[in-house]
Design a protein around this motif. Sequence first.
Motif, PDB file in Angstrom:
ATOM      1  N   CYS A 175      75.916 -15.173  10.832  1.00 36.04           N
ATOM      2  CA  CYS A 175      74.593 -14.870  10.276  1.00 36.04           C
ATOM      3  C   CYS A 175      73.618 -14.957  11.442  1.00 36.04           C
ATOM      4  CB  CYS A 175      74.254 -15.867   9.168  1.00 36.04           C
ATOM      5  SG  CYS A 175      72.845 -15.342   8.193  1.00 36.04           S
ATOM      6  N   GLY A 176      73.662 -13.903  12.287  1.00 34.85           N
ATOM      7  CA  GLY A 176      72.984 -13.966  13.574  1.00 34.85           C
ATOM      8  C   GLY A 176      71.580 -13.386  13.564  1.00 34.85           C
ATOM      9  N   LEU A 177      70.882 -13.723  14.618  1.00 34.09           N
ATOM     10  CA  LEU A 177      69.504 -13.288  14.791  1.00 34.09           C
ATOM     11  C   LEU A 177      69.481 -11.893  15.431  1.00 34.09           C
ATOM     12  CD1 LEU A 177      66.919 -15.072  14.346  1.00 34.09           C
ATOM     13  CD2 LEU A 177      67.052 -15.637  16.773  1.00 34.09           C
ATOM     14  N   PHE A 178      68.596 -11.046  14.923  1.00 31.65           N
ATOM     15  CA  PHE A 178      68.320  -9.780  15.618  1.00 31.65           C
ATOM     16  C   PHE A 178      67.362 -10.096  16.767  1.00 31.65           C
ATOM     17  CE2 PHE A 178      69.482  -8.263  11.384  1.00 31.65           C
ATOM     18  CZ  PHE A 178      70.347  -7.228  11.694  1.00 31.65           C
ATOM     19  N   GLN A 179      67.646  -9.535  17.941  1.00 33.58           N
ATOM     20  CA  GLN A 179      66.788  -9.775  19.102  1.00 33.58           C
ATOM     21  C   GLN A 179      66.390  -8.438  19.699  1.00 33.58           C
ATOM     22  OE1 GLN A 179      70.046 -12.107  20.525  1.00 33.58           O
ATOM     23  NE2 GLN A 179      68.812 -13.957  20.710  1.00 33.58           N
ATOM     24  N   GLY A 180      65.461  -8.474  20.651  1.00 31.73           N
ATOM     25  CA  GLY A 180      65.026  -7.231  21.264  1.00 31.73           C
ATOM     26  C   GLY A 180      63.579  -6.972  20.918  1.00 31.73           C
ATOM     27  N   HIS A 181      63.222  -5.729  20.628  1.00 30.09           N
ATOM     28  CA  HIS A 181      61.848  -5.354  20.340  1.00 30.09           C
ATOM     29  C   HIS A 181      61.265  -6.295  19.285  1.00 30.09           C
ATOM     30  CE1 HIS A 181      58.422  -2.797  19.623  1.00 30.09           C
ATOM     31  NE2 HIS A 181      58.767  -2.131  20.710  1.00 30.09           N
ATOM     32  N   ARG A 182      60.235  -7.073  19.699  1.00 36.96           N
ATOM     33  CA  ARG A 182      59.835  -8.234  18.908  1.00 36.96           C
ATOM     34  C   ARG A 182      59.506  -7.927  17.447  1.00 36.96           C
ATOM     35  NH1 ARG A 182      57.183 -13.410  21.440  1.00 36.96           N
ATOM     36  NH2 ARG A 182      58.659 -12.745  23.002  1.00 36.96           N
ATOM     37  N   GLU A 184      63.339 -13.167  27.622  1.00 35.53           N
ATOM     38  CA  GLU A 184      62.417 -12.862  26.529  1.00 35.53           C
ATOM     39  C   GLU A 184      61.541 -14.063  26.175  1.00 35.53           C
ATOM     40  OE1 GLU A 184      61.799  -9.811  24.263  1.00 35.53           O
ATOM     41  OE2 GLU A 184      61.924  -9.684  26.433  1.00 35.53           O
ATOM     42  N   GLY A 185      61.833 -15.188  26.740  1.00 31.49           N
ATOM     43  CA  GLY A 185      61.054 -16.395  26.468  1.00 31.49           C
ATOM     44  C   GLY A 185      61.517 -17.461  27.431  1.00 31.49           C
ATOM     45  N   HIS A 237      64.920  -3.020  25.342  1.00 31.64           N
ATOM     46  CA  HIS A 237      63.578  -3.528  25.008  1.00 31.64           C
ATOM     47  C   HIS A 237      63.353  -4.985  25.397  1.00 31.64           C
ATOM     48  CE1 HIS A 237      63.461   0.167  22.801  1.00 31.64           C
ATOM     49  NE2 HIS A 237      64.366  -0.247  21.949  1.00 31.64           N
ATOM     50  N   THR A 238      64.194  -5.536  26.288  1.00 29.27           N
ATOM     51  CA  THR A 238      63.939  -6.907  26.753  1.00 29.27           C
ATOM     52  C   THR A 238      63.412  -6.851  28.186  1.00 29.27           C
ATOM     53  OG1 THR A 238      66.204  -7.172  27.594  1.00 29.27           O
ATOM     54  CG2 THR A 238      65.793  -7.861  25.313  1.00 29.27           C
ATOM     55  N   LEU A 239      62.732  -7.912  28.601  1.00 32.66           N
ATOM     56  CA  LEU A 239      62.242  -7.971  29.983  1.00 32.66           C
ATOM     57  C   LEU A 239      63.416  -7.917  30.957  1.00 32.66           C
ATOM     58  CD1 LEU A 239      59.971  -8.361  32.072  1.00 32.66           C
ATOM     59  CD2 LEU A 239      60.116 -10.828  31.659  1.00 32.66           C
ATOM     60  N   GLY A 240      64.516  -8.570  30.584  1.00 30.44           N
ATOM     61  CA  GLY A 240      65.703  -8.546  31.434  1.00 30.44           C
ATOM     62  C   GLY A 240      66.181  -7.123  31.687  1.00 30.44           C
ATOM     63  N   ARG A 241      66.155  -6.279  30.648  1.00 29.03           N
ATOM     64  CA  ARG A 241      66.579  -4.892  30.822  1.00 29.03           C
ATOM     65  C   ARG A 241      65.635  -4.151  31.769  1.00 29.03           C
ATOM     66  NH1 ARG A 241      69.558  -0.442  28.290  1.00 29.03           N
ATOM     67  NH2 ARG A 241      70.712  -1.932  27.181  1.00 29.03           N
TER      68      ARG A 241
END
Length: 461
Positions: A30-37, A340-341, A368-372
């Motif tokens: 039951c994971g978190l969606f990450q990326g474009h905030r 991202e944080g 859509h992450t700063l790392g990318r």
Amino acid sequence: MQIEFAGAAREVTGSCHIVRANGRTVLLDCGLFQGHRRDADAKNRVMPCPVDEIDAVVLSHAHLDHSGRLPLLTSRGYSGPIYATKATTELCAIMLADSARIQEHDYLFLTRHQRPAAPPLYELKDSARVEEQMRSRPLHEWFDVAPGIRVRYTDAGHILGSTSVIVEATEGGKMSRLIFSADVGRTGLPIIRDPEPPIDPADLVIMESTYGNRDHESVAAARDHLARVIRETSARGGRVLIPAFAVGRAQEIVYDLHVLTRAGQIPATPIVIDSPLATAATAVFEKNVDLYDQSEAPVRDLKALFQFESLTHTTTADESKALNTRIGPMIIIAGSGMAEGGRILHHLLHGASNPRNTILIVGFQAEHTLGRRIVEKQRELRVLGELVELRAQVEILNGYSAHADRTELARWLDAVRKTSPNLRQVCLVHGEPPAQDALTEQLAAKGYVVSSPAPHSKVTL
Ligand SMILES: [Zn+2]
């Protein structure tokens, strides 16, 4: 048995698959969606299915893109069991609490600055409830999760405690089985054991595909590459800034820095773990030395793997900020893994424009992450609301990936097929479309029937 792909379908985050059989409902992850905030936040707030339908949750491993919505589940009233290995349970206790704290902190920060803010997805009390509902289960032993549905784990070799999951359902005398690879690790990674493909004959395989379109450099080559980056950056008098997942990647990098330091292959350079979460995760590693792959430990005392002279940990935010005024070469490992944080942000704010520094990317960076954006070497980065010119060197070390590459994925699947004569289909999850499409082609050439299910599509066995 019916499977609904409720997350990580045609993307890499939000892992969640709903298994329905025998009138029961079990969630795999039951994971978190990450990326474009904003998009991710909207997706995170929608439950995969009505909470009162869920009989059990089976968790593959502790990474937030697999576990990060569990507190949302408990906040909405889920009171049933959450199964995981012991190490996953211990890692989740610190990671989910950290996730809750970050969300509460971000919300307070935004409201204090009169900026629009959605309320936190969940709070500390919700992550504490997850901890109470977690039930540890060992590898290899079958356990019942609901009437007519049982599960067993094998080692996925991805991070400490990580598993692949075998789900068996018996309905009206008919038995069906699925294998969920979850995140498959690499062969030869330090500390973590090699992946162990399940041997139970299965009808369906749900397999990750993060790196379905590429091969990594070898683990040994990655260590040489790391040594070169550190030598060159130190010679320039610069810093190596490493955004790293607090669990897994941070420990592997530290392990290799220990090996390289002992072998005299890198100059004596201060190494700072600037991440309370990574420090706490390292303590969980030290409690679970029995799980280590001991074939290649550089020191006899496994507890001393993460303790050596040049390594220090920061605890407070002030200690972290004080690093900015220190002079001379330094290696800083800080979260978050996709920038991202976390504390890596203020190191990037101060260090990304200095050509003497190196930003070392050691893990997958989602869209859509700063790392990318750093991987893409964009000329300007927005960091903590400010524009920073990217003039530091950018180096990418895929050898530290905790994910199998396309060759390793195919090898894992071939091993599963050997004992699964009835294997009818392979569903790819946890990958961006280009990776999935490339892997589909590669596997189809080997005779597999492969699909990449769309979000919320269903497969019935
Ligand atoms: Zn993972």
